[in-house]
Design a protein around this motif. Structure first.
Motif, PDB file in Angstrom:
ATOM      1  N   MET A  14     -20.673   9.286  17.964  1.00 41.18           N
ATOM      2  CA  MET A  14     -20.089   9.791  19.194  1.00 41.18           C
ATOM      3  C   MET A  14     -19.029  10.837  18.869  1.00 41.18           C
ATOM      4  O   MET A  14     -18.180  10.629  18.012  1.00 41.18           O
ATOM      5  CB  MET A  14     -19.458   8.624  19.969  1.00 41.18           C
ATOM      6  N   THR A  15     -19.081  11.934  19.551  1.00 36.89           N
ATOM      7  CA  THR A  15     -18.090  12.982  19.376  1.00 36.89           C
ATOM      8  C   THR A  15     -16.844  12.623  20.182  1.00 36.89           C
ATOM      9  O   THR A  15     -16.942  12.252  21.352  1.00 36.89           O
ATOM     10  CB  THR A  15     -18.636  14.334  19.871  1.00 36.89           C
ATOM     11  N   VAL A  16     -15.716  12.705  19.529  1.00 33.32           N
ATOM     12  CA  VAL A  16     -14.449  12.390  20.188  1.00 33.32           C
ATOM     13  C   VAL A  16     -13.656  13.680  20.315  1.00 33.32           C
ATOM     14  O   VAL A  16     -13.405  14.369  19.329  1.00 33.32           O
ATOM     15  CB  VAL A  16     -13.656  11.336  19.379  1.00 33.32           C
ATOM     16  N   SER A  17     -13.260  14.002  21.518  1.00 33.96           N
ATOM     17  CA  SER A  17     -12.518  15.238  21.769  1.00 33.96           C
ATOM     18  C   SER A  17     -11.008  15.004  21.633  1.00 33.96           C
ATOM     19  O   SER A  17     -10.541  13.863  21.595  1.00 33.96           O
ATOM     20  CB  SER A  17     -12.824  15.752  23.181  1.00 33.96           C
ATOM     21  N   GLU A  18     -10.276  16.096  21.601  1.00 36.89           N
ATOM     22  CA  GLU A  18      -8.816  15.994  21.583  1.00 36.89           C
ATOM     23  C   GLU A  18      -8.316  15.341  22.877  1.00 36.89           C
ATOM     24  O   GLU A  18      -7.347  14.594  22.865  1.00 36.89           O
ATOM     25  CB  GLU A  18      -8.190  17.381  21.393  1.00 36.89           C
ATOM     26  N   LYS A  19      -9.015  15.606  23.990  1.00 35.06           N
ATOM     27  CA  LYS A  19      -8.644  14.966  25.265  1.00 35.06           C
ATOM     28  C   LYS A  19      -8.812  13.450  25.147  1.00 35.06           C
ATOM     29  O   LYS A  19      -7.952  12.693  25.597  1.00 35.06           O
ATOM     30  CB  LYS A  19      -9.493  15.503  26.408  1.00 35.06           C
ATOM     31  N   ASP A  20      -9.943  12.995  24.540  1.00 31.29           N
ATOM     32  CA  ASP A  20     -10.153  11.561  24.345  1.00 31.29           C
ATOM     33  C   ASP A  20      -9.002  10.953  23.550  1.00 31.29           C
ATOM     34  O   ASP A  20      -8.462   9.909  23.906  1.00 31.29           O
ATOM     35  CB  ASP A  20     -11.461  11.290  23.592  1.00 31.29           C
ATOM     36  N   ARG A  21      -8.627  11.615  22.460  1.00 30.23           N
ATOM     37  CA  ARG A  21      -7.550  11.118  21.597  1.00 30.23           C
ATOM     38  C   ARG A  21      -6.236  11.038  22.372  1.00 30.23           C
ATOM     39  O   ARG A  21      -5.514  10.051  22.302  1.00 30.23           O
ATOM     40  CB  ARG A  21      -7.390  12.025  20.387  1.00 30.23           C
ATOM     41  N   ASP A  22      -5.929  12.095  23.117  1.00 30.69           N
ATOM     42  CA  ASP A  22      -4.671  12.148  23.863  1.00 30.69           C
ATOM     43  C   ASP A  22      -4.637  11.077  24.953  1.00 30.69           C
ATOM     44  O   ASP A  22      -3.642  10.350  25.077  1.00 30.69           O
ATOM     45  CB  ASP A  22      -4.485  13.542  24.472  1.00 30.69           C
ATOM     46  N   ILE A  23      -5.709  10.953  25.728  1.00 36.98           N
ATOM     47  CA  ILE A  23      -5.743   9.960  26.811  1.00 36.98           C
ATOM     48  C   ILE A  23      -5.682   8.542  26.240  1.00 36.98           C
ATOM     49  O   ILE A  23      -4.981   7.680  26.776  1.00 36.98           O
ATOM     50  CB  ILE A  23      -6.995  10.149  27.696  1.00 36.98           C
ATOM     51  N   LEU A  24      -6.406   8.294  25.126  1.00 36.52           N
ATOM     52  CA  LEU A  24      -6.345   6.965  24.515  1.00 36.52           C
ATOM     53  C   LEU A  24      -4.924   6.663  24.040  1.00 36.52           C
ATOM     54  O   LEU A  24      -4.391   5.584  24.312  1.00 36.52           O
ATOM     55  CB  LEU A  24      -7.333   6.843  23.354  1.00 36.52           C
ATOM     56  N   ALA A  25      -4.279   7.598  23.358  1.00 43.00           N
ATOM     57  CA  ALA A  25      -2.914   7.368  22.868  1.00 43.00           C
ATOM     58  C   ALA A  25      -1.947   7.126  24.031  1.00 43.00           C
ATOM     59  O   ALA A  25      -1.097   6.228  23.964  1.00 43.00           O
ATOM     60  CB  ALA A  25      -2.451   8.545  22.018  1.00 43.00           C
ATOM     61  N   ARG A  26      -2.084   7.894  25.099  1.00 43.50           N
ATOM     62  CA  ARG A  26      -1.215   7.694  26.272  1.00 43.50           C
ATOM     63  C   ARG A  26      -1.462   6.318  26.896  1.00 43.50           C
ATOM     64  O   ARG A  26      -0.515   5.635  27.303  1.00 43.50           O
ATOM     65  CB  ARG A  26      -1.437   8.799  27.304  1.00 43.50           C
ATOM     66  N   THR A  27      -2.722   5.897  26.934  1.00 47.98           N
ATOM     67  CA  THR A  27      -3.049   4.574  27.482  1.00 47.98           C
ATOM     68  C   THR A  27      -2.432   3.482  26.613  1.00 47.98           C
ATOM     69  O   THR A  27      -1.870   2.514  27.138  1.00 47.98           O
ATOM     70  CB  THR A  27      -4.574   4.401  27.587  1.00 47.98           C
ATOM     71  N   LEU A  28      -2.521   3.642  25.307  1.00 48.72           N
ATOM     72  CA  LEU A  28      -1.937   2.641  24.403  1.00 48.72           C
ATOM     73  C   LEU A  28      -0.432   2.553  24.601  1.00 48.72           C
ATOM     74  O   LEU A  28       0.142   1.462  24.612  1.00 48.72           O
ATOM     75  CB  LEU A  28      -2.269   2.971  22.947  1.00 48.72           C
ATOM     76  N   TRP A  29       0.209   3.696  24.759  1.00 49.23           N
ATOM     77  CA  TRP A  29       1.649   3.681  25.006  1.00 49.23           C
ATOM     78  C   TRP A  29       1.925   2.985  26.340  1.00 49.23           C
ATOM     79  O   TRP A  29       2.785   2.110  26.433  1.00 49.23           O
ATOM     80  CB  TRP A  29       2.231   5.095  25.008  1.00 49.23           C
ATOM     81  N   GLY A  30       1.184   3.341  27.363  1.00 49.08           N
ATOM     82  CA  GLY A  30       1.414   2.779  28.693  1.00 49.08           C
ATOM     83  C   GLY A  30       1.147   1.288  28.783  1.00 49.08           C
ATOM     84  O   GLY A  30       1.848   0.556  29.475  1.00 49.08           O
ATOM     85  N   GLU A  31       0.139   0.819  28.052  1.00 50.41           N
ATOM     86  CA  GLU A  31      -0.264  -0.582  28.137  1.00 50.41           C
ATOM     87  C   GLU A  31       0.422  -1.468  27.100  1.00 50.41           C
ATOM     88  O   GLU A  31       0.545  -2.666  27.314  1.00 50.41           O
ATOM     89  CB  GLU A  31      -1.779  -0.690  27.954  1.00 50.41           C
ATOM     90  N   ALA A  32       0.808  -0.902  25.941  1.00 52.29           N
ATOM     91  CA  ALA A  32       1.261  -1.751  24.826  1.00 52.29           C
ATOM     92  C   ALA A  32       2.356  -1.113  23.985  1.00 52.29           C
ATOM     93  O   ALA A  32       2.435  -1.373  22.785  1.00 52.29           O
ATOM     94  CB  ALA A  32       0.054  -2.105  23.946  1.00 52.29           C
ATOM     95  N   ARG A  33       3.230  -0.336  24.587  1.00 56.25           N
ATOM     96  CA  ARG A  33       4.265   0.345  23.795  1.00 56.25           C
ATOM     97  C   ARG A  33       5.223  -0.623  23.104  1.00 56.25           C
ATOM     98  O   ARG A  33       5.786  -0.306  22.082  1.00 56.25           O
ATOM     99  CB  ARG A  33       5.021   1.358  24.635  1.00 56.25           C
ATOM    100  N   GLY A  34       5.386  -1.824  23.639  1.00 51.94           N
ATOM    101  CA  GLY A  34       6.293  -2.797  23.038  1.00 51.94           C
ATOM    102  C   GLY A  34       5.622  -3.738  22.047  1.00 51.94           C
ATOM    103  O   GLY A  34       6.260  -4.653  21.542  1.00 51.94           O
ATOM    104  N   GLU A  35       4.363  -3.526  21.759  1.00 55.00           N
ATOM    105  CA  GLU A  35       3.600  -4.462  20.944  1.00 55.00           C
ATOM    106  C   GLU A  35       3.571  -4.134  19.462  1.00 55.00           C
ATOM    107  O   GLU A  35       3.101  -4.938  18.681  1.00 55.00           O
ATOM    108  CB  GLU A  35       2.150  -4.531  21.451  1.00 55.00           C
ATOM    109  N   GLY A  36       3.971  -2.968  19.060  1.00 57.26           N
ATOM    110  CA  GLY A  36       3.832  -2.585  17.667  1.00 57.26           C
ATOM    111  C   GLY A  36       2.424  -2.088  17.386  1.00 57.26           C
ATOM    112  O   GLY A  36       1.531  -2.133  18.253  1.00 57.26           O
ATOM    113  N   LEU A  37       2.200  -1.637  16.157  1.00 56.27           N
ATOM    114  CA  LEU A  37       0.917  -1.037  15.803  1.00 56.27           C
ATOM    115  C   LEU A  37      -0.244  -2.012  15.961  1.00 56.27           C
ATOM    116  O   LEU A  37      -1.298  -1.661  16.508  1.00 56.27           O
ATOM    117  CB  LEU A  37       0.978  -0.479  14.370  1.00 56.27           C
ATOM    118  N   ALA A  38      -0.085  -3.266  15.524  1.00 56.14           N
ATOM    119  CA  ALA A  38      -1.179  -4.246  15.604  1.00 56.14           C
ATOM    120  C   ALA A  38      -1.609  -4.482  17.052  1.00 56.14           C
ATOM    121  O   ALA A  38      -2.803  -4.552  17.348  1.00 56.14           O
ATOM    122  CB  ALA A  38      -0.774  -5.565  14.951  1.00 56.14           C
TER     123      ALA A  38
END
Length: 141
Positions: free
Chosen positions: A1-25
């Motif tokens: 599957m090809t992953v675009s820069e938009k995919d990477r950015d939206i995924l990272a923003r979602t991770l911050w929004g959903e789990a910013r207090g959880e640490g990397l794991a």
């Protein structure tokens, strides 16, 4: 599957929004639930197409709801703290590239332990992991 820069950015923003207090794991675990949805061939059309499509599907990740206090950060109206966003980007990169194994056992759902009661969908689902402030599930009816 090809992953675009938009995919990477939206995924990272979602991770911050959903789990910013959880640490990397914890962010890696949330990212894997999203990847599992992206790769779910049976219901792909329901989940959305690609990482951005899955993350932005209405009412799936509450941080993208316009009434969520994190939405201003995710939409770019307010800046996400650089170090926190860099960690979310690391988690996104590691999961999208397959550099880290799935700690969730194939989960496609999770919820925060801070919810007053479990969501209705959790009743018939198989719990696969408890990590930080999240419970992870697969085989959701």
């Amino acid at each position: 599957m090809t992953v675009s820069e938009k995919d990477r950015d939206i995924l990272a923003r979602t991770l911050w929004g959903e789990a910013r207090g959880e640490g990397l794991a914890g962010q890696i675990a949330v990212a894997w639930t999203i990847r599992n949805r992206v790769e779910d061939g049976k219901t792909k059309s329901w989940w959305g197409e690609g990482y951005a499509g899955v993350c932005l599907k209405p009412w799936q990740f509450s941080c993208w709801n316009k009434n969520d206090p994190n939405y201003a950060y995710l939409s770019g109206a307010k800046p996400i703290p650089a170090a926190q966003f860099a960690q979310a980007q690391r988690a996104a990169d590691q999961v999208m590239s397959g550099a880290v194994p799935d700690p969730t056992g194939g989960a496609t759902h999770y919820y925060a332990t801070t919810m007053p009661s479990p969501p209705a969908w959790a009743a018939g689902a198989k719990e696969t992991l408890r990590l930080g402030h999240h419970f992870f599930f697969r085989d959701v009816p």
